[in-house]
Design a protein around this motif. Structure first.
Motif, PDB file in Angstrom:
ATOM      1  N   LYS A   1       0.840  -1.203   0.000  1.00  0.00           N
ATOM      2  CA  LYS A   1       0.000   0.000   0.000  1.00  0.00           C
ATOM      3  C   LYS A   1       0.872   1.249   0.000  1.00  0.00           C
ATOM      4  O   LYS A   1       0.578   2.239  -0.699  1.00  0.00           O
ATOM      5  CB  LYS A   1      -0.926   0.024   1.219  1.00  0.00           C
TER       6      LYS A   1
ATOM      7  N   ASP B   1       2.139   2.063  -3.437  1.00  0.00           N
ATOM      8  CA  ASP B   1       1.101   2.720  -4.246  1.00  0.00           C
ATOM      9  C   ASP B   1       0.911   4.173  -3.826  1.00  0.00           C
ATOM     10  O   ASP B   1       0.795   5.067  -4.670  1.00  0.00           O
ATOM     11  CB  ASP B   1      -0.225   1.960  -4.101  1.00  0.00           C
ATOM     12  N   ASP B   2       0.896   4.408  -2.519  1.00  0.00           N
ATOM     13  CA  ASP B   2       0.715   5.775  -2.014  1.00  0.00           C
ATOM     14  C   ASP B   2       1.891   6.673  -2.414  1.00  0.00           C
ATOM     15  O   ASP B   2       1.708   7.833  -2.798  1.00  0.00           O
ATOM     16  CB  ASP B   2       0.587   5.761  -0.487  1.00  0.00           C
TER      17      ASP B   2
END
Length: 282
Positions: free
Chosen positions: A132, A135-136
């Motif tokens: 995650k 992606d961030d």
């Protein structure tokens, strides 16, 4: 006669350039992380900046505005000939206040935005959280680069070096982030603490590592993957466990643009000058 004069002038210019070097290895005086003087900054920003300038340091990575607006802090820096090259923010602010972060960084005069911690429960992170984060970082880094011409860097903190597949979670982060938008700040203590060799990381990921925290770990301290140790385990460079000379040598062959001394201990008044003297001797 004219030829001799030209040679003499060139020799003088060369000598002057060498004389102005910080040390044999490091060309420029390293910067400082604001966290090193966090207690002083909380009391008096202007006086702390004067203290830093008196050390001969002009490059600062700020992780806090210390109650000032970015414009107010920039004015204090400009008045002293100091420069903020990197602006550290929280993971949440990076993702939820990306444009505010970009505006503050630009106002400060920074070229980099940095995040140093991925929020998590427990002592370590898992692959789901790291995926995650990748992606961030790609998403926020894209905005910072395309809208503000800022470079985003993630600062390792130790827990990323847990084994994953054929490498580590840090390997996953590097492989799954876009180098056009995401690069890294190598904190050498938080690479060494979980068992990595900072010099080898610099050789392996030299093109992706743009910033570096230079710090040393007290002898006898055993590391782990928690990203935590006593702040008093930060010692003057060259007195701890890390082979600083080898790391700096490797960094000179990498893409590192800024070196920042970071000392989280209560002994910064004596240790920072000692660290500067050591780096100059290299």
């Amino acid at each position: 006669m004219k030829k001799s004069l030209i040679i003499l002038l060139l020799a003088s210019a060369t000598f002057g350039a060498v004389a102005q070097r910080f040390g044999k290895t490091l060309k420029n005086t390293p910067g400082i992380v604001s966290y090193t003087y966090r207690n002083s900054f909380q009391k008096d920003v202007a006086l702390t900046l004067d203290t830093i300038k008196a050390l001969g340091i002009t490059d600062i990575e700020f992780s806090n505005l210390f109650g000032k607006t970015a414009a107010e802090l920039r004015a204090l820096l400009d008045a002293r000939g100091l420069h903020c090259s990197s602006f550290g923010v929280s993971y949440d602010d990076l993702n939820n206040k990306t444009r505010e972060v970009g505006n503050n960084a630009k106002t400060l005069g920074a070229s980099f935005v940095r995040v140093a911690w991925i929020p998590h429960e427990g002592k370590t992170v898992d692959a789901v959280l790291i995926k995650k984060a990748a992606d961030d970082f790609n998403a926020a880094g894209k905005i910072l680069k395309e809208e503000f011409n800022l470079s985003f860097c993630y600062h390792n903190h130790g827990y990323e070096f847990v084994s994953y597949e054929k490498g580590t979670l840090f390997d996953y982060l590097v492989a799954n982030t876009n180098p056009a938008y995401v690069n890294f700040e190598l904190d050498i203590l938080w690479a060494f603490h979980p068992g990595q060799d900072p010099a080898q990381l610099l050789k392996k990921y030299g093109k992706r590592l743009k910033l570096m925290h230079v710090k040393d770990l007290r002898k006898g301290v055993k590391g782990d993957f928690t990203g935590g140790t006593s702040q008093e385990n930060d010692v003057a460079l060259g007195t701890g466990q890390i082979n600083i000379a080898e790391v700096i040598k490797a960094a000179q062959q990498s893409a590192i643009e800024h070196y920042y001394i970071e000392d989280e201990s209560s002994a910064v008044k004596t240790q920072v000058p000692q660290s500067l003297k050591y780096l100059k001797s290299l």
